[in-house]
Design a protein around this motif. Structure first.
Motif, PDB file in Angstrom:
ATOM      1  N   SER A  22       0.832  -1.210   0.000  1.00  0.00           N
ATOM      2  CA  SER A  22       0.000   0.000   0.000  1.00  0.00           C
ATOM      3  C   SER A  22       0.863   1.255   0.000  1.00  0.00           C
ATOM      4  N   ASN A  48      -3.846  -3.903  11.056  1.00  0.00           N
ATOM      5  CA  ASN A  48      -3.138  -3.555   9.823  1.00  0.00           C
ATOM      6  C   ASN A  48      -2.851  -2.060   9.732  1.00  0.00           C
ATOM      7  N   HIS A  52      -0.232   0.337   7.405  1.00  0.00           N
ATOM      8  CA  HIS A  52      -0.913   0.460   6.110  1.00  0.00           C
ATOM      9  C   HIS A  52      -1.025   1.927   5.703  1.00  0.00           C
ATOM     10  N   LYS A  63      -8.678  -4.359   0.948  1.00  0.00           N
ATOM     11  CA  LYS A  63      -7.442  -3.579   0.857  1.00  0.00           C
ATOM     12  C   LYS A  63      -7.228  -3.050  -0.559  1.00  0.00           C
TER      13      LYS A  63
END
Length: 172
Positions: A22, A48, A52, A63
């Motif tokens: 990401s 996460n 992230h 995601k």
């Protein structure tokens, strides 16, 4: 890897948009690099969010979908990213979408941190060039393994060379 029209013409197929993926995808999109198809089957979970590119407000969302949305927010005129929520190793009903996106891309970017994914991408004869990005086992170094444009040196060979170097060179 730039196309003739420049950096925005590069089409990337990116597998894995978790903690590392990401960040890489969003930072490249901020710089205007390429157009993207993001593939990840996972949903964002509260733990996460610490690493992230997105926040806990998106807990439970795909995601791939939230990273694509984030990347598209950087674009002035046209979307930079689309997503496929699927497991690249077992895409089931999304196989056709994955095949189309892989055929249309210039480069496949593996950010999944999965040996099985890297092996699958490396062994696909008809596929485009693959670049794998991951952190070393201690999390202190970023490793980038890139196949040559003709794919004469495949990702699995590069990975074995990396393991050999890591095992025999003390500073690695």
């Amino acid at each position: 890897i730039y196309g003739e029209a420049g950096r925005n013409s590069v089409k990337l197929f990116a597998v894995g948009v978790g903690a590392l993926g990401s960040q890489v995808a969003c930072n490249l999109a901020r710089s205007g690099f390429g157009t993207w198809t993001l593939v990840d089957e996972d949903a964002l979970l509260p733990h996460n969010a610490a690493r992230h590119a997105t926040t806990t407000i998106f807990t439970g969302w795909s995601k791939a979908q939230i990273v694509a949305s984030e990347m598209n927010a950087f674009a002035d005129d046209k979307p930079l990213a689309k997503f496929i929520q699927a497991d690249i190793l077992d895409p089931r009903e999304r196989q056709a979408d994955i095949d189309i996106a892989q055929n249309e891309c210039d480069v496949i970017l593996d950010m999944s941190a999965s040996v099985a994914v890297a092996r699958k991408l490396s062994h696909n004869i008809a596929q485009k060039r693959v670049i794998s990005v991951f952190l070393n086992p201690t999390g202190t170094d970023l490793v980038v393994l890139a196949e040559d444009a003709q794919r004469k040196c495949r990702l699995d060979h590069l990975e074995m060379a990396y393991y050999w170097a890591a095992a025999t060179i003390p500073r690695l």
